[in-house]
Design a protein around this motif. Structure first.
Motif, PDB file in Angstrom:
ATOM      1  N   SER A   1       0.808  -1.223   0.000  1.00 18.16           N
ATOM      2  CA  SER A   1       0.000   0.000   0.000  1.00 18.16           C
ATOM      3  C   SER A   1       0.837   1.267   0.000  1.00 18.16           C
ATOM      4  N   PHE A   2       2.040   1.195   0.554  1.00 18.09           N
ATOM      5  CA  PHE A   2       2.870   2.391   0.675  1.00 18.09           C
ATOM      6  C   PHE A   2       3.918   2.502  -0.428  1.00 18.09           C
ATOM      7  N   LEU A   3       3.915   1.567  -1.385  1.00 17.11           N
ATOM      8  CA  LEU A   3       4.955   1.593  -2.416  1.00 17.11           C
ATOM      9  C   LEU A   3       4.903   2.874  -3.249  1.00 17.11           C
ATOM     10  N   VAL A   4       3.716   3.246  -3.722  1.00 13.40           N
ATOM     11  CA  VAL A   4       3.620   4.437  -4.570  1.00 13.40           C
ATOM     12  C   VAL A   4       4.041   5.678  -3.793  1.00 13.40           C
ATOM     13  N   ASN A   5       3.569   5.807  -2.549  1.00 16.64           N
ATOM     14  CA  ASN A   5       3.976   6.957  -1.730  1.00 16.64           C
ATOM     15  C   ASN A   5       5.484   6.996  -1.537  1.00 16.64           C
ATOM     16  N   TYR A   6       6.054   5.822  -1.287  1.00 21.69           N
ATOM     17  CA  TYR A   6       7.499   5.754  -1.051  1.00 21.69           C
ATOM     18  C   TYR A   6       8.282   6.117  -2.307  1.00 21.69           C
ATOM     19  N   PHE A   7       7.896   5.536  -3.449  1.00 24.16           N
ATOM     20  CA  PHE A   7       8.636   5.756  -4.692  1.00 24.16           C
ATOM     21  C   PHE A   7       8.520   7.193  -5.196  1.00 24.16           C
ATOM     22  N   THR A   8       7.400   7.852  -4.893  1.00 25.79           N
ATOM     23  CA  THR A   8       7.207   9.220  -5.386  1.00 25.79           C
ATOM     24  C   THR A   8       7.730  10.283  -4.417  1.00 25.79           C
ATOM     25  N   SER A   9       7.991   9.903  -3.159  1.00 23.85           N
ATOM     26  CA  SER A   9       8.411  10.902  -2.174  1.00 23.85           C
ATOM     27  C   SER A   9       9.869  10.794  -1.767  1.00 23.85           C
ATOM     28  N   ASP A  10      10.472   9.620  -1.901  1.00 21.59           N
ATOM     29  CA  ASP A  10      11.858   9.454  -1.464  1.00 21.59           C
ATOM     30  C   ASP A  10      12.798  10.167  -2.433  1.00 21.59           C
ATOM     31  N   SER A  11      13.679  10.985  -1.915  1.00 21.14           N
ATOM     32  CA  SER A  11      14.544  11.819  -2.748  1.00 21.14           C
ATOM     33  C   SER A  11      15.514  11.015  -3.596  1.00 21.14           C
ATOM     34  N   SER A  12      15.817   9.769  -3.197  1.00 22.95           N
ATOM     35  CA  SER A  12      16.765   8.954  -3.957  1.00 22.95           C
ATOM     36  C   SER A  12      16.087   8.141  -5.059  1.00 22.95           C
ATOM     37  N   ILE A  13      14.737   8.177  -5.124  1.00 25.78           N
ATOM     38  CA  ILE A  13      13.993   7.410  -6.129  1.00 25.78           C
ATOM     39  C   ILE A  13      13.191   8.351  -7.021  1.00 25.78           C
ATOM     40  N   LEU A  14      12.230   9.069  -6.459  1.00 30.03           N
ATOM     41  CA  LEU A  14      11.433  10.100  -7.131  1.00 30.03           C
ATOM     42  C   LEU A  14      10.870   9.654  -8.495  1.00 30.03           C
ATOM     43  N   LEU A  15      10.002   8.663  -8.469  1.00 28.17           N
ATOM     44  CA  LEU A  15       9.285   8.265  -9.679  1.00 28.17           C
ATOM     45  C   LEU A  15       8.007   9.080  -9.796  1.00 28.17           C
ATOM     46  N   ASP A  16       7.504   9.249 -11.051  1.00 21.83           N
ATOM     47  CA  ASP A  16       6.195   9.870 -11.200  1.00 21.83           C
ATOM     48  C   ASP A  16       5.115   8.863 -10.805  1.00 21.83           C
ATOM     49  N   THR A  17       3.901   9.330 -10.595  1.00 19.71           N
ATOM     50  CA  THR A  17       2.834   8.492 -10.046  1.00 19.71           C
ATOM     51  C   THR A  17       2.515   7.303 -10.942  1.00 19.71           C
ATOM     52  N   LYS A  18       2.429   7.519 -12.252  1.00 20.46           N
ATOM     53  CA  LYS A  18       2.093   6.426 -13.165  1.00 20.46           C
ATOM     54  C   LYS A  18       3.174   5.353 -13.156  1.00 20.46           C
ATOM     55  N   THR A  19       4.440   5.768 -13.233  1.00 22.98           N
ATOM     56  CA  THR A  19       5.545   4.806 -13.230  1.00 22.98           C
ATOM     57  C   THR A  19       5.600   4.049 -11.916  1.00 22.98           C
ATOM     58  N   ALA A  20       5.399   4.763 -10.814  1.00 21.03           N
ATOM     59  CA  ALA A  20       5.409   4.112  -9.503  1.00 21.03           C
ATOM     60  C   ALA A  20       4.287   3.073  -9.416  1.00 21.03           C
ATOM     61  N   GLY A  21       3.109   3.408  -9.951  1.00 20.74           N
ATOM     62  CA  GLY A  21       2.007   2.453  -9.951  1.00 20.74           C
ATOM     63  C   GLY A  21       2.323   1.214 -10.761  1.00 20.74           C
ATOM     64  N   SER A  22       3.050   1.379 -11.861  1.00 25.69           N
ATOM     65  CA  SER A  22       3.432   0.232 -12.683  1.00 25.69           C
ATOM     66  C   SER A  22       4.430  -0.667 -11.969  1.00 25.69           C
ATOM     67  N   TYR A  23       5.320  -0.059 -11.185  1.00 26.99           N
ATOM     68  CA  TYR A  23       6.317  -0.848 -10.454  1.00 26.99           C
ATOM     69  C   TYR A  23       5.669  -1.763  -9.419  1.00 26.99           C
ATOM     70  N   VAL A  24       4.476  -1.385  -8.941  1.00 25.30           N
ATOM     71  CA  VAL A  24       3.783  -2.214  -7.958  1.00 25.30           C
ATOM     72  C   VAL A  24       3.488  -3.599  -8.531  1.00 25.30           C
ATOM     73  N   ALA A  25       3.339  -3.698  -9.854  1.00 32.57           N
ATOM     74  CA  ALA A  25       3.083  -4.993 -10.486  1.00 32.57           C
ATOM     75  C   ALA A  25       4.212  -5.980 -10.232  1.00 32.57           C
ATOM     76  N   PHE A  26       5.436  -5.480 -10.067  1.00 33.41           N
ATOM     77  CA  PHE A  26       6.559  -6.379  -9.771  1.00 33.41           C
ATOM     78  C   PHE A  26       6.409  -6.985  -8.377  1.00 33.41           C
ATOM     79  N   TYR A  27       5.841  -6.225  -7.461  1.00 36.05           N
ATOM     80  CA  TYR A  27       5.630  -6.721  -6.102  1.00 36.05           C
ATOM     81  C   TYR A  27       4.647  -7.888  -6.108  1.00 36.05           C
TER      82      TYR A  27
END
Length: 335
Positions: free
Chosen positions: A119-145
């Motif tokens: 549940s927190f993957l998108v928030n983490y990927f879009t807010s962490d300064s060392s990752i900073l993915l956009d929302t759509k890309t972060a949502g797609s990465y959840v599929a790997f989980y």
């Protein structure tokens, strides 16, 4: 559906291969978990900063129609009726089955941890300064989980099937990771994505395969080992950053794979005519998926999204205990 389907899959064959059958069934469960984030990112999160009610109407209508179709199909299916030699059901006492009570707590922790991490993957990927993915890309990465959980469950179904020869088991255990890598690499090539995606997924997939090979191939041993791996990956996520932290947290999905099936099988072992009672209790414990994310949210507000993963880390610690000691069946003197 979980109350009816899980114990049904368990009792359809021998007890020794129950975890294998349930892992296979849950693998198809994970297929839905894998595809849903992809469709969700495409239908809901594409090129938007905010999501309103209108944007989620179509996905939910499609989901409702799919469930209706499944209901019609199962109405016409003729499934075998499972009967026990001793159908008497009065006299069930939870205190007679401590492994069931501890298993219920394990289901609570497992589902809570799995949902908290996802549940927190998108928030983490879009807010962490060392990752900073956009929302759509972060949502797609959840599929790997969730896709990792699917691949791991298929491997688990093979690993725990003691009716397979050693040669065939080895072949099939290698086949699923190879197919997963082919799919991921092909998707990366077609969509011209960053090649590090294939490398990252391949690294956690290799780690998961090695854990399967090193285990004692019993449901309890796999559960403890995989829970330890989840703890290690989450600790790595909290102590590092960038691609390492990203793939460490996504890799948790691979090690979540066998947990539901193995906990469920261990917890209802020996219940016989009380299997449906035990199953109902276990499925009620998916409430952990509602409560632990709240705790992680409070932790995230206090110490940051990344460090909020300490909550599922502690939940996995309990699963290490259950797979080590808590699962042991103590037969009651009178039933």
């Amino acid at each position: 559906m979980q109350v009816a389907a899980n114990p049904y899959v368990v009792v359809l064959g021998s007890e020794s291969t129950a975890a294998s059958r349930l892992n296979l069934a849950q693998g198809f469960n994970s297929l839905g978990h894998t595809l849903a984030p992809l469709f969700g990112a495409w239908l809901i999160l594409q090129n938007v900063r905010t999501v309103d009610v209108a944007r989620v109407q179509l996905p939910y209508l499609l989901l409702a129609l799919t469930l209706l179709l499944i209901a019609v199909v199962f109405y016409f299916l003729k499934l075998p009726d499972i009967q026990y030699d001793n159908p008497r059901r009065e006299g069930f006492r939870l205190r007679h089955y401590p492994h069931l009570v501890l298993g219920a707590a394990a289901i609570f922790c497992y589902v809570g941890a799995e949902i908290s991490v996802g549940s927190f993957l998108v928030n983490y990927f879009t807010s962490d300064s060392s990752i900073l993915l956009d929302t759509k890309t972060a949502g797609s990465y959840v599929a790997f989980y969730w896709g990792g959980a699917m691949v791991g469950r298929f491997i688990g179904a093979v690993t725990l099937d003691d009716k397979l020869s050693a040669e065939r088991r080895t072949l099939l255990m290698a086949l699923f990771p190879m197919l997963a890598m082919v799919v991921v690499y092909t998707a990366v090539q077609i969509q011209e994505l960053d090649k590090s995606i294939a490398l990252g997924f391949g690294a956690v997939l290799l780690l998961n395969y090695a854990a399967f090979r090193l285990s004692r191939k019993t449901p309890s041993a796999l559960l403890s080992l995989f829970a330890l791996c989840c703890m290690a990956l989450l600790l790595m996520t909290m102590s590092t950053g960038g691609k390492i932290a990203l793939w460490a947290v996504l890799g948790v999905g691979l090690f979540n794979s066998i947990m539901w099936s193995n906990i469920f099988t261990l917890a209802i072992a020996g219940l016989k005519q009380y299997t449906s009672y035990g199953s109902s209790l276990l499925v009620m414990m998916i409430a952990g998926g509602a409560l632990l994310p709240l705790l992680q949210g409070l932790a995230a507000d206090a110490i940051g999204v990344k460090y909020g993963y300490i909550v599922p880390t502690l939940a996995y610690a309990y699963l290490v205990f259950y797979g080590w000691k808590g699962y042991q069946v103590k037969t009651p003197d009178t039933v």
